[in-house]
Design a protein around this motif. Structure first.
Motif, PDB file in Angstrom:
ATOM      1  N   ARG A  82       1.000  -1.410   0.247  1.00  0.00           N
ATOM      2  CA  ARG A  82      -0.310  -0.128  -0.843  1.00  0.00           C
ATOM      3  C   ARG A  82       1.198   1.296   0.364  1.00  0.00           C
ATOM      4  O   ARG A  82       0.842   2.462  -0.972  1.00  0.00           O
ATOM      5  N   PHE A  83       2.397   0.844   0.684  1.00  0.00           N
ATOM      6  CA  PHE A  83       2.359   2.316   0.763  1.00  0.00           C
ATOM      7  C   PHE A  83       3.629   2.302  -0.249  1.00  0.00           C
ATOM      8  O   PHE A  83       3.215   3.639  -1.325  1.00  0.00           O
ATOM      9  N   ALA A  84       3.462   1.888  -1.712  1.00  0.00           N
ATOM     10  CA  ALA A  84       4.320   2.059  -2.476  1.00  0.00           C
ATOM     11  C   ALA A  84       3.141   2.533  -3.756  1.00  0.00           C
ATOM     12  O   ALA A  84       3.762   3.195  -4.070  1.00  0.00           O
ATOM     13  N   GLY A  85       2.432   1.828  -3.635  1.00  0.00           N
ATOM     14  CA  GLY A  85       1.248   2.057  -4.169  1.00  0.00           C
ATOM     15  C   GLY A  85       0.731   3.509  -3.936  1.00  0.00           C
ATOM     16  O   GLY A  85       0.250   4.302  -5.445  1.00  0.00           O
ATOM     17  N   ARG A  86       0.864   4.393  -3.096  1.00  0.00           N
ATOM     18  CA  ARG A  86       1.071   5.099  -2.915  1.00  0.00           C
ATOM     19  C   ARG A  86       1.685   6.653  -3.541  1.00  0.00           C
ATOM     20  O   ARG A  86       1.388   7.339  -4.061  1.00  0.00           O
ATOM     21  N   PHE A  87       2.905   5.931  -3.058  1.00  0.00           N
ATOM     22  CA  PHE A  87       3.753   6.557  -3.991  1.00  0.00           C
ATOM     23  C   PHE A  87       4.264   6.603  -5.279  1.00  0.00           C
ATOM     24  O   PHE A  87       5.402   6.892  -6.130  1.00  0.00           O
ATOM     25  N   GLN A  88       3.275   5.529  -6.574  1.00  0.00           N
ATOM     26  CA  GLN A  88       3.369   5.290  -7.359  1.00  0.00           C
ATOM     27  C   GLN A  88       4.781   4.317  -7.913  1.00  0.00           C
ATOM     28  O   GLN A  88       5.462   5.031  -9.283  1.00  0.00           O
ATOM     29  N   PHE A  89       4.857   3.250  -7.138  1.00  0.00           N
ATOM     30  CA  PHE A  89       6.454   2.702  -7.202  1.00  0.00           C
ATOM     31  C   PHE A  89       6.671   1.405  -6.754  1.00  0.00           C
ATOM     32  O   PHE A  89       5.960   0.953  -6.302  1.00  0.00           O
ATOM     33  N   SER A  90       7.281   0.765  -7.067  1.00  0.00           N
ATOM     34  CA  SER A  90       7.112  -0.896  -7.755  1.00  0.00           C
ATOM     35  C   SER A  90       7.649  -1.461  -5.941  1.00  0.00           C
ATOM     36  O   SER A  90       8.758  -0.976  -5.314  1.00  0.00           O
ATOM     37  N   PRO A  91       6.519  -2.520  -5.462  1.00  0.00           N
ATOM     38  CA  PRO A  91       6.956  -2.761  -3.499  1.00  0.00           C
ATOM     39  C   PRO A  91       7.938  -3.532  -4.177  1.00  0.00           C
ATOM     40  O   PRO A  91       8.419  -3.629  -2.842  1.00  0.00           O
ATOM     41  N   ILE A  92       8.597  -4.109  -5.326  1.00  0.00           N
ATOM     42  CA  ILE A  92      10.380  -5.122  -4.962  1.00  0.00           C
ATOM     43  C   ILE A  92      10.812  -4.928  -3.953  1.00  0.00           C
ATOM     44  O   ILE A  92      11.589  -5.544  -3.112  1.00  0.00           O
ATOM     45  N   PRO A  93      11.262  -3.836  -4.217  1.00  0.00           N
ATOM     46  CA  PRO A  93      12.547  -3.148  -3.446  1.00  0.00           C
ATOM     47  C   PRO A  93      12.143  -3.532  -1.762  1.00  0.00           C
ATOM     48  O   PRO A  93      12.790  -3.389  -0.711  1.00  0.00           O
ATOM     49  N   ASP A  95       0.904   3.517 -16.262  1.00  0.00           N
ATOM     50  CA  ASP A  95       0.818   4.982 -15.135  1.00  0.00           C
ATOM     51  C   ASP A  95       1.166   5.884 -16.225  1.00  0.00           C
ATOM     52  O   ASP A  95       0.890   6.907 -15.697  1.00  0.00           O
ATOM     53  N   LEU A  96       2.125   5.556 -17.214  1.00  0.00           N
ATOM     54  CA  LEU A  96       2.225   6.854 -17.854  1.00  0.00           C
ATOM     55  C   LEU A  96       1.783   6.965 -18.825  1.00  0.00           C
ATOM     56  O   LEU A  96       1.589   7.576 -19.563  1.00  0.00           O
ATOM     57  N   GLY A  97       0.680   6.089 -19.476  1.00  0.00           N
ATOM     58  CA  GLY A  97       0.234   6.318 -20.674  1.00  0.00           C
ATOM     59  C   GLY A  97       0.533   5.881 -21.587  1.00  0.00           C
ATOM     60  O   GLY A  97      -0.398   6.759 -22.978  1.00  0.00           O
ATOM     61  N   ARG A  98       1.268   4.494 -21.976  1.00  0.00           N
ATOM     62  CA  ARG A  98       2.210   4.496 -22.939  1.00  0.00           C
ATOM     63  C   ARG A  98       1.520   3.814 -24.218  1.00  0.00           C
ATOM     64  O   ARG A  98       2.621   2.457 -24.639  1.00  0.00           O
ATOM     65  N   ILE A 106      15.074   1.062  -8.728  1.00  0.00           N
ATOM     66  CA  ILE A 106      14.436   2.079  -8.385  1.00  0.00           C
ATOM     67  C   ILE A 106      14.866   3.148  -9.379  1.00  0.00           C
ATOM     68  O   ILE A 106      13.751   3.895  -9.816  1.00  0.00           O
ATOM     69  N   LEU A 107      15.366   3.117 -10.219  1.00  0.00           N
ATOM     70  CA  LEU A 107      15.872   3.986 -11.517  1.00  0.00           C
ATOM     71  C   LEU A 107      14.961   3.389 -12.823  1.00  0.00           C
ATOM     72  O   LEU A 107      15.316   4.581 -13.004  1.00  0.00           O
ATOM     73  N   GLY A 108      14.551   2.395 -12.756  1.00  0.00           N
ATOM     74  CA  GLY A 108      13.676   2.245 -13.939  1.00  0.00           C
ATOM     75  C   GLY A 108      12.856   2.971 -14.520  1.00  0.00           C
ATOM     76  O   GLY A 108      12.790   3.408 -15.300  1.00  0.00           O
ATOM     77  N   PRO A 109      11.784   3.234 -12.714  1.00  0.00           N
ATOM     78  CA  PRO A 109      10.556   4.086 -13.334  1.00  0.00           C
ATOM     79  C   PRO A 109      10.838   5.422 -13.688  1.00  0.00           C
ATOM     80  O   PRO A 109      10.431   6.025 -14.334  1.00  0.00           O
ATOM     81  N   LEU A 110      12.674   5.699 -12.873  1.00  0.00           N
ATOM     82  CA  LEU A 110      13.384   7.293 -13.259  1.00  0.00           C
ATOM     83  C   LEU A 110      13.581   7.326 -15.031  1.00  0.00           C
ATOM     84  O   LEU A 110      13.410   8.118 -15.367  1.00  0.00           O
TER      85      LEU A 110
END
Length: 414
Positions: A23-34, A139-142, A366-370
């Motif tokens: 839930r925490f990762a979803g709120r900030f829109q990043f992968s929970p894997i890390p 998420d990026l609409g691509r 972490i770097l991938g979505p960026l």
């Protein structure tokens, strides 16, 4: 009775903690894997609060997690899709393997880990995270962009290559000789080819046999069939994950869609358990010594993935901005890298390989979505400055400002 109560408390706390982290990762829109990996580090060897009675059950759950991850990936593709991708996109797959597997192999050899560890680390750096990338594209609409099929084609080829790569790794880690290893690979290739032929010619019949209007019966049949085939594959010295992947490929149409919806929550649960289990077997104190090599490897392979996506998109006739977007999107590593490293950790070939893989995945997940979001605008900015050069002097005769040409919009592709 006491140990049973402790097990329920420990395992319940793990599941609750994973849910809160998700839930925490979803709120900030990043992968929970890390976050899952960090949780495993916290409760594993040398962590803050090592687990006791529930660790064996977590190990079984982790194995089921790998099987479900590969099954769900197989459900995404039909056999005809795979054949079509092999025919049209195999050059991109070869470039992808060459650019991204070689740095991992070289790093292992430079660290003195030997050829087997080099093959393992090559796989860790080669395979992108299908799960993270799919989420980022949404998420990026691509999803409707022209470069997206190129990205998906590379991911399909990587997934399919696992059917060949995992048996090789399994044989090498088991210490099998050339004859035994060749036999294992021959069996794996034979089974994969047979499944593809059967899926292309008789896929409808298989799906009809598995199909059921009752979700409960569909879930039981698909899950039972997958575990059965995975077990038989492992008994034949072929990876259980490959068996699950081939089951997913064999199913198509409404059965695949229905099974996907039913199994997604189970996949997410057991995949999270798998990441925790990997972290449990990694001592946090072992990460700092390999952090610098992991960071260097992450920087190099982020660049090689961007180059891979750029080349593949250019080959497909995509415009420059689409090429940069394709490259930046492919950077994330995740579940496959951890699956491959997990095989090496359980075999005990190199103690430092697990910590390096953990640090490497943590950095790139972490770097991938960026990079997916910012590679294209950054490249456009840098190339725009380089192409414009120094600003021209205003013309006294004309008396009008010089107007720059309008470039293509961010979502315009050739």
């Amino acid at each position: 009775m006491h140990s049973s109560a402790v097990f329920l408390i420990e395992f319940g706390a793990i599941i609750l903690g994973l849910g809160l982290l998700g839930r925490f990762a979803g709120r900030f829109q990043f992968s929970p894997i890390p976050l899952y990996l960090l949780a495993g580090l916290a409760f594993g060897e040398g962590g803050l609060l090592p687990l006791g009675t529930s660790e064996e059950f977590v190990a079984i759950g982790a194995e089921i997690g790998v099987i479900l991850l590969l099954l769900m990936l197989g459900l995404e593709y039909t056999a005809s899709d795979l054949v079509s991708n092999l025919k049209t996109q195999y050059p991109a797959g070869l470039v992808d393997a060459a650019l991204n597997a070689v740095p991992g192999a070289l790093m292992a050899l430079l660290l003195g880990w030997g050829p087997v560890a080099a093959v393992v680390l090559a796989g860790v750096t080669w395979i992108s995270s299908s799960g993270v990338i799919a989420k980022v594209l949404g998420d990026l609409g691509r999803l409707g962009n022209r470069e997206t099929p190129v990205i998906l084609s590379i991911l399909v080829l990587e997934d399919l290559s696992m059917a060949v790569y995992l048996p090789i790794i399994t044989a090498l880690l088991a210490g099998a000789g050339i004859a035994a290893g060749s036999l294992t690979l021959a069996i794996a290739l034979g089974v994969a080819g047979l499944v593809l032929v059967v899926a292309v010619r008789f896929g409808r019949h298989i799906s009809r046999f598995v199909s059921s209007d009752d979700p409960e019966k569909l879930l039981l049949v698909v899950l039972g069939l997958t575990l059965l085939v995975a077990g038989v594959a492992q008994q034949l010295q072929v990876s259980a994950a490959v068996g699950a992947f081939l089951v997913g490929i064999a199913l198509s149409g409404e059965v695949a869609e229905g099974a996907h919806g039913l199994l997604s929550p189970l996949r997410d649960l057991f995949a999270a358990v798998f990441f925790v289990f990997f972290g449990l077997h990694t001592d946090p104190a072992s990460i700092p010594p390999v952090l610098l090599p992991a960071l260097a490897l992450a920087v190099v392979t982020a660049g090689t993935k961007i180059a891979t996506g750029y080349w593949a998109a250019k080959r497909a006739g995509i415009s420059a901005k689409g090429r940069w977007r394709a490259g930046g999107t492919l950077v994330a590593r995740g579940e496959f890298s951890i699956v491959i490293a997990g095989l090496a950790v359980t075999s005990g070939i190199e103690p430092a390989l697990g910590p390096l893989a953990t640090a490497y995945v943590l950095i790139l997940v972490i770097l991938g979505p960026l990079t997916a979001r910012y590679t294209e605008p950054l490249a456009t900015l840098l190339t725009g400055r380089r192409n414009r050069g120094p600003a021209p002097e205003p013309s006294a005769a004309a008396g009008e400002p010089v107007r720059e040409s309008v470039s293509e919009t961010p979502h315009e592709v050739a």
